[in-house]
Design an enzyme around this catalytic site. Structure first.
Site, PDB file in Angstrom:
ATOM      1  N   LYS B  75       3.559 -23.751 -22.684  1.00 13.06           N
ATOM      2  CA  LYS B  75       4.413 -22.719 -23.286  1.00 13.06           C
ATOM      3  C   LYS B  75       5.654 -23.383 -23.882  1.00 13.06           C
ATOM      4  CE  LYS B  75       6.601 -18.276 -21.974  1.00 13.06           C
ATOM      5  NZ  LYS B  75       6.866 -17.363 -20.845  1.00 13.06           N
ATOM      6  N   SER B 150       5.790 -12.696 -21.668  1.00 15.13           N
ATOM      7  CA  SER B 150       6.138 -13.526 -22.796  1.00 15.13           C
ATOM      8  C   SER B 150       5.204 -14.719 -22.998  1.00 15.13           C
ATOM      9  CB  SER B 150       7.565 -14.033 -22.645  1.00 15.13           C
ATOM     10  OG  SER B 150       7.664 -14.846 -21.488  1.00 15.13           O
ATOM     11  N   SER B 174       5.729 -12.483 -16.787  1.00 12.14           N
ATOM     12  CA  SER B 174       5.363 -13.106 -18.060  1.00 12.14           C
ATOM     13  C   SER B 174       4.114 -13.977 -18.031  1.00 12.14           C
ATOM     14  CB  SER B 174       6.535 -13.932 -18.611  1.00 12.14           C
ATOM     15  OG  SER B 174       7.464 -13.072 -19.225  1.00 12.14           O
TER      16      SER B 174
END
Lengths: 474, 470
Positions: B75, B150, B174
């Site tokens: 990420k 996210s 997330s």
């Protein structure tokens, strides 16, 4: 009208750890931006890890200030924007501080100044302005050196118990010396290892505080003294003429010798303190809590040095200079009389070294011990001792070498000395007659002739004694 | 194919890391334009060269580290040395990390190949992966829908088969919510299990690095690799995990708690139907006990004060002074900072900075931040009580099915969708979201939540349940 001055200090002292407060970067001086890493630059993703060594230093200072020690360490974030603050917040002990409700006894006067708190925090980076970066006009930039970012500090906040500039300087000198005795910090103001911000107010009643004004940017004791003098007069003038004194931060301007407004505070700053989530609260280790400082009261030292019956003007200097105090104390314990120790060590050795751009070293103490022994044994006198010191320094030799090469020689027997004296007297019959007639002042002339003849190899005291005796015999 | 199987084939030579990498790159070539999972892909040459290197080493028969030649996506709020670290924000768009996050360093040491950085909501603030300077990520299950957020880029890259596993980060759900939305598995470890060093801080007391994968085994073995106390993270802890390729612990007699108050805070109908079916299936294998967690719904209020408060300080460092992007024509420091932050941060990030700054302000801190912290402790106690009766607790992952990209929702509506995941972060507990079924071809995930530090047990139960529900 009588005016009452209240002065309080916020002093930052750099703790002498080898590495920074929250990363393993060196705290040494260096080329700008060479002792840096993601942590002290506030890079994305970097995290602070507390350097527990810092508390080994801070605890000494905290205990020497006689307050309550809080064993639980909780760091907080103090939020504000500034170019030298890489994370946009400073990590600091907010509540509780390491120490609270302490006091410091001033070295000379013995007066107690109450201390509100001592806490540990990280330093900000150093902003370099045009004058330091050498850039001007179009090229002018604010430059930042992050070597200082994250260096551990102890902040010491006093009550406004100080009432004049002299006392203010005495407070700071006492604090500085204490830090040095404890080995907590070099606390050099010129190097920024000790920095002082001051709060000052003037009122017309003894028990009432006036409007608090903060002064920053003073980098020496003299600057602090001058700034306080100036500010007291400015505030008294304002009170007399009915001008408003604003609660504000002022900056000491060395060039003009004035304090100038930096920013005015309508409300108190809101730093939005909250517990630092990156550092779980922790208890100080027992070995840290158990550390006991070896010095606690500089006033006691002051009284001790005062009892040496030396030049009064030197007492303060000695007390505020731990290395010198320790050296003199060593010499006195070795049986060297204080006056001799001060005169040889401080005036001669230190004085001569400084002329040559050198500084005191540990071995210089033993010079004094050695010379004192020679004098006690009647081998040399004070003036020869001084000569030896000068030669040792200029020739980069030990006093022993100088003495043995130039001043010891084959020792002259008393009979030989008397013989030489008698020869001199025989060559100067008219002078001897004058002496016999009661004109004792000619003794000096004869003394000079003898000393010259011995070339400094016979102590003056011996010559004096034997010359007197020989004159009687004539 | 699981990582264990991949490794077996790499060793036998049935498949080489180079062939596998070529396969993945082909999948990426075909799908990435429509999905937009990545913010940065490592150069093909570099990836192939690295895969070739491992291929040679496997051929030589030498002992290789556990993840040798396994591609992993990271990420884009986790630092990888010499790769961009943008957090999908304009303010960091020109930033390249000079160092590896601890988790990334451990992956590299285990032989993993870092394939690239994945898309996210700016600074991990969001649950749709729409709010990124790189544009929205599309859900591989249904390209018109959001992949959750996210960590939507990580979830989508795994769901689309572009990479077997990806690191994400989970501050309020997330990792788990995107797992639920993309029919994948998402592990959020106990707080402190994985070092946060190199994870760009959003809310430090809640952030945890997690993993997205196709199955519990793959996700958990990655955690086993990256777990451990780290001298660069004072909040990290040594929590027990098994050796990387060990089987899950046995779970005979495990008692499963079912959140009693769910009826008062129900998910949408379709999700509830999958939930009911799942509980019924589970009850055939396990002892199921209803447990009360009376206050956890207040987690949203608590979280949306604590997280922004911490974020308001964490994001203060993006002032344009030291790195990345800044406005160049400002005439003073103040103006430079103000305009850099005004232009550099997106709307949601600024909203949270404002909320957080307010919640910490003098005069408001007691009413907002401190109350939120008190509520957080109450939620922790809720879980502590419940775990006296059971070993793990089940709660749906999201009250909503993946919604359409661009769907208008108010901030508070979006925040409410985090209802089931947030309490886990507030209490610092381990949790896994696993696929539990479908509604009109849209996936539904359920969370298995465990006691602090009992991550292995949670994974073992989750693995078993996933088998029952698939």
């Amino acid at each position: 009208m009588e005016y009452y001055v209240h002065i309080g200090f916020e002093v930052h002292i750099r703790l002498a750890t080898k590495t920074k407060m929250f990363c393993s970067c060196s705290t040494e001086e260096g080329e700008p931006n060479t002792h840096i890493c993601p942590v002290c630059l506030g890079y994305p993703g970097a995290l602070p890890v507390p350097n527990k060594e810092a508390f080994k230093y801070a605890i000494k200072m905290a205990k020497a200030l006689n307050g309550k020690i809080n064993k639980t360490v909780i760091f907080a974030r103090k939020n504000y924007f500034y170019p030298d603050l890489p994370k946009g917040y400073q990590i600091t002990q907010h509540e509780p501080p390491l120490m609270e409700d302490g006091y410091l006894v001033l070295a000379e006067s013995g007066k107690k100044i109450r201390i509100i708190r001592l806490h540990v925090e990280e330093d900000a980076a150093k902003t370099l302005y045009d004058s330091e970066t050498g850039r001007q006009g179009e090229n002018a930039f604010l430059m930042v050196d992050y070597n200082r970012s994250g260096v551990p500090l102890a902040e010491i906040v006093s009550y406004p118990d100080i009432h004049d500039p002299d006392e203010g300087v005495e407070y700071l000198k006492t604090l500085q010396a204490l830090a040095r005795y404890l080995g907590v910090s070099e606390a050099n103001m010129e190097k920024g290892e000790m920095r002082a911000d001051v709060n000052i107010s003037v009122s017309t009643a003894p028990d009432k505080l006036g409007t608090k004004v903060e002064i920053k940017n003073m980098n020496s004791f003299k600057a602090i003294h001058d700034a306080l003098e100036y500010e007291i007069q400015r505030q008294i003038h304002a009170l007399e003429t009915g001008e408003t004194i604003y609660q504000e931060t002022r900056m000491w301007d060395e060039a003009s010798g004035k304090t100038l407004v930096m920013r005015r505070k309508e409300t108190s700053d809101d730093y939005r303190y909250f517990p630092e989530p990156d550092i779980p609260p922790f208890e100080l280790e027992q070995e840290v809590i158990d550390i006991e400082p070896e010095f606690d009261d500089l006033h006691k030292l002051y009284k001790e040095v005062n009892s040496w019956n030396i030049d009064e003007k030197k007492v303060g200097f000695i007390v505020y200079s731990p290395e010198i105090y320790k050296a003199l104390k060593y010499l006195i314990e070795k049986g060297v009389p204080p006056k001799f120790a001060v005169s040889m060590y401080l005036d001669e050795i230190k004085g001569q070294l400084e002329k040559s751009g050198l500084s005191l070293e540990d071995r210089h103490k033993d010079w004094v011990v050695y010379l004192h022994k020679l004098i006690s044994d009647g081998k040399i006198d004070n003036s020869i001792a001084k000569k030896i010191i000068r030669k040792a320094i200029s020739q980069n030799k030990e006093p022993k070498e100088i003495y043995e090469a130039e001043f010891s020689g084959p020792s002259i027997s008393e009979e030989d000395i008397r013989k030489t004296i008698r020869d001199i007297l025989a060559k100067n019959p008219d002078i001897v007659q004058k002496y016999k007639d009661g004109k004792k002042s000619v003794f000096g002339f004869l003394m000079g002739q003898c000393m010259k003849a011995f070339g400094g190899k016979v102590p003056a005291a011996t010559v004096k004694k034997l010359l007197g005796e020989e004159l009687e015999r004539v | 194919m699981t990582i264990k199987e991949l490794r077996k084939r790499f060793i036998s030579g049935e498949l080489t890391p180079l062939e596998y990498m070529e396969e993945l790159l082909e999948t990426i070539r075909q799908k990435e334009r429509k999905i937009n999972a990545f913010t940065h892909l490592e150069k093909t040459d570099t990836l192939l060269k690295e895969a070739e290197l491992w291929t040679e080493k496997y051929k030589s028969g030498e002992e290789l580290p556990p993840l040798a030649g396994i591609p992993v996506a990271i990420k884009d709020n986790i630092a990888v040395k010499d790769m961009p670290l943008t957090c999908a924000s304009k303010i960091l768009q020109e930033f390249t990390s000079p160092y590896d996050a601890t988790a990334v360093r451990k992956l590299k040491e285990a032989g993993a190949i870092i394939i690239g950085k994945t898309n996210l909501d700016e600074f991990a603030m969001g649950s749709t992966t729409e709010f990124s300077i790189f544009g929205p990520t599309h859900n591989p299950v249904d390209l018109e829908r959001v992949p959750g957020g996210s960590s939507g880029g990580s979830a989508a890259s795994v769901a689309a088969g572009m990479v077997p596993v990806a690191l994400g980060s989970d501050t309020g759900g997330s990792v788990r919510q995107p797992a639920s939305f993309t029919d994948t598995v998402g592990i959020k470890p106990s707080y402190g299990m994985v070092s946060r060093y190199g994870l760009v801080a959003f809310a430090s007391s809640l952030d945890q690095i997690g993993v997205l994968a196709k199955n519990v085994e793959d996700a958990s073995l990655i955690i086993r690799v990256i777990a451990g106390k780290d001298k660069y993270d004072a909040t990290s802890r040594e929590l027990s995990v098994k050796n990387i390729f060990d089987a899950f612990e046995t779970i005979d007699g495990v008692k499963i708690g079912v959140w009693k108050e769910l009826d008062n805070h129900p998910a949408e109908d379709g999700v509830m139907k999958v939930w009911d079916d799942a509980i019924m299936k589970a009850s055939k294998e396990f002892q199921m006990i209803p447990v009360s967690l009376p206050d956890i719904a207040s987690g949203i209020a608590s979280y949306y004060l604590i997280a922004p408060a911490e974020a308001s300080a964490n994001l203060a460092r993006y002032d344009g002074v030291r790195y990345a992007w800044r406005v160049l024509d400002a005439s003073t420091y103040k103006e430079m900072v103000k305009r850099t932050r005004t232009i550099g941060f997106g709307k949601e990030v600024k909203r949270r900075i404002m909320i957080g700054t307010f919640a910490l302000s003098a005069g408001y801190q007691d009413a907002f931040y401190k109350k939120a912290v008190a509520m957080r402790y109450r939620i922790m106690q809720n879980f502590e009580e419940a775990f006296k009766q059971v070993d793990v607790i089940l709660v749906p992952t999201s009250p909503k099915l993946p919604w359409k990209i661009g769907q208008k929702m108010s901030p508070s509506e979006v925040y409410k969708a985090d209802l089931y995941t947030i309490p886990v972060n507030l209490a610092g507990l381990p949790a896994v979201s696993i696929p539990a079924g479908y509604v009109d071809n849209l996936p539904v995930g359920i969370q298995v939540i465990g006691k602090y530090g009992e991550d292995e047990k949670v994974w073992a139960v989750a693995d078993k349940l996933m088998g029952l529900w698939r």
